[in-house]
Design a protein around this motif. Structure first.
Motif, PDB file in Angstrom:
ATOM      1  N   CYS A   5     -42.157  -5.782  -5.922  1.00  0.00           N
ATOM      2  CA  CYS A   5     -42.766  -6.330  -7.135  1.00  0.00           C
ATOM      3  C   CYS A   5     -42.515  -7.832  -7.199  1.00  0.00           C
ATOM      4  O   CYS A   5     -41.707  -8.302  -8.000  1.00  0.00           O
ATOM      5  N   PRO A   6     -43.186  -8.633  -6.363  1.00  0.00           N
ATOM      6  CA  PRO A   6     -42.956 -10.078  -6.365  1.00  0.00           C
ATOM      7  C   PRO A   6     -43.333 -10.708  -7.697  1.00  0.00           C
ATOM      8  O   PRO A   6     -44.196 -10.198  -8.422  1.00  0.00           O
ATOM      9  N   GLN A   7     -42.691 -11.815  -8.022  1.00  0.00           N
ATOM     10  CA  GLN A   7     -42.994 -12.538  -9.247  1.00  0.00           C
ATOM     11  C   GLN A   7     -44.370 -13.188  -9.143  1.00  0.00           C
ATOM     12  O   GLN A   7     -44.713 -13.785  -8.124  1.00  0.00           O
ATOM     13  N   GLN A  31     -52.345  -6.468 -18.717  1.00  0.00           N
ATOM     14  CA  GLN A  31     -52.048  -6.221 -17.301  1.00  0.00           C
ATOM     15  C   GLN A  31     -50.897  -5.228 -17.156  1.00  0.00           C
ATOM     16  O   GLN A  31     -49.867  -5.340 -17.823  1.00  0.00           O
ATOM     17  N   GLN A  32     -51.066  -4.272 -16.257  1.00  0.00           N
ATOM     18  CA  GLN A  32     -50.061  -3.226 -16.040  1.00  0.00           C
ATOM     19  C   GLN A  32     -48.946  -3.671 -15.096  1.00  0.00           C
ATOM     20  O   GLN A  32     -47.960  -2.951 -14.932  1.00  0.00           O
ATOM     21  N   TYR A  33     -49.091  -4.826 -14.502  1.00  0.00           N
ATOM     22  CA  TYR A  33     -48.079  -5.379 -13.599  1.00  0.00           C
ATOM     23  C   TYR A  33     -47.005  -6.054 -14.453  1.00  0.00           C
ATOM     24  O   TYR A  33     -47.299  -6.926 -15.269  1.00  0.00           O
ATOM     25  N   GLN A 100     -54.447  -7.345  -6.451  1.00  0.00           N
ATOM     26  CA  GLN A 100     -54.400  -8.495  -5.553  1.00  0.00           C
ATOM     27  C   GLN A 100     -53.024  -8.677  -4.915  1.00  0.00           C
ATOM     28  O   GLN A 100     -52.929  -9.067  -3.746  1.00  0.00           O
ATOM     29  N   VAL A 101     -51.969  -8.384  -5.646  1.00  0.00           N
ATOM     30  CA  VAL A 101     -50.636  -8.450  -5.050  1.00  0.00           C
ATOM     31  C   VAL A 101     -50.513  -7.428  -3.924  1.00  0.00           C
ATOM     32  O   VAL A 101     -50.001  -7.730  -2.837  1.00  0.00           O
ATOM     33  N   SER A 102     -51.008  -6.225  -4.163  1.00  0.00           N
ATOM     34  CA  SER A 102     -50.966  -5.182  -3.130  1.00  0.00           C
ATOM     35  C   SER A 102     -51.715  -5.616  -1.879  1.00  0.00           C
ATOM     36  O   SER A 102     -51.262  -5.373  -0.753  1.00  0.00           O
TER      37      SER A 102
END
Length: 222
Positions: A5-7, A31-33, A100-102
């Motif tokens: 889970c990067p910042q 946002q769910q992140y 997008q992080v994924s």
């Protein structure tokens, strides 16, 4: 970069668009992140500092220079590992950051974006389809370390295109279709006017039901 889970910092360049200002916060807060922060770089006459902001939301005021210059100035204030563009006139679905992080983590690439996306002027809808090596500026997400070595050119138009082109040339860009993750708005104040009559654009039926959160927030549907 932590793999789980990067910042993330969502960066919004805001300039006198009060009709779109509220959705900056609404779409961010939905946002769910979890590991996220919002930075609004405000170069407008009416400051957003009068708004009630959460602990992970911040406004800074900066001079109205070129778009590329403002992106670099805003990004220089970011400590998070990943930067995501968060334009005030466009809507991001609650899973956009996660998506997008994924993609960055799974591919190991430095830059990602959506090459194809739905657009609306509030009445009509279109689908814009771009090539695989393209990324709409509003949709970009990238590693801060990459940006620090490949800063935006200080121009008002196509600074994002040049940024993506360099990443693509160096094998560091991965794009995708936005699907239901985003829609963008066509209006008179667009930095780059939308040529909706070109071959890249296809008319669509009303798509509001695909983005109910956006239109509930705007009071257009219940």
């Amino acid at each position: 970069m932590t793999m789980d889970c990067p910042q993330v910092c969502c960066v919004c360049l805001y300039a006198d668009r009060p009709q779109f200002a509220s959705q900056v916060l609404v779409s961010f807060r939905l946002q769910q992140y979890d590991n996220k922060r919002l930075l609004i770089y405000d170069n407008s006459v009416t400051s957003l500092r009068r708004w009630h902001l959460g602990d992970n939301e911040r406004v800074v005021n900066g001079p109205p220079v070129t778009i590329g210059g403002m992106r670099n100035a805003a990004n220089s204030l970011v400590d998070e590992e990943i930067i995501i563009h968060w334009d005030s006139d466009d809507w991001s679905a609650p899973t956009r950051i996660e998506d997008q992080v994924s993609r960055l983590l799974e591919t190991g690439k430095a830059v990602t974006g959506y090459h194809s996306m739905r657009f609306t002027d509030g009445d009509k809808w279109w689908k814009y389809r771009g090539p695989a090596q393209y990324g709409l500026g509003t949709s970009l997400g990238y590693r801060r370390d990459w940006w620090a070595q490949h800063r935006f050119q200080r121009v008002n138009v196509s600074e994002d295109r040049r940024f993506v082109d360099e990443a693509w040339t160096k094998g560091q860009y991965v794009g995708s279709d936005a699907g239901d993750m985003m829609f963008a708005t066509v209006h008179a104040g667009n930095t780059s006017p939308r040529q909706v009559s070109s071959s890249n654009w296809t008319p669509l039926p009303d798509c509001r039901d695909l983005y109910r959160e956006a239109f509930v927030a705007a009071g257009e549907v219940s």
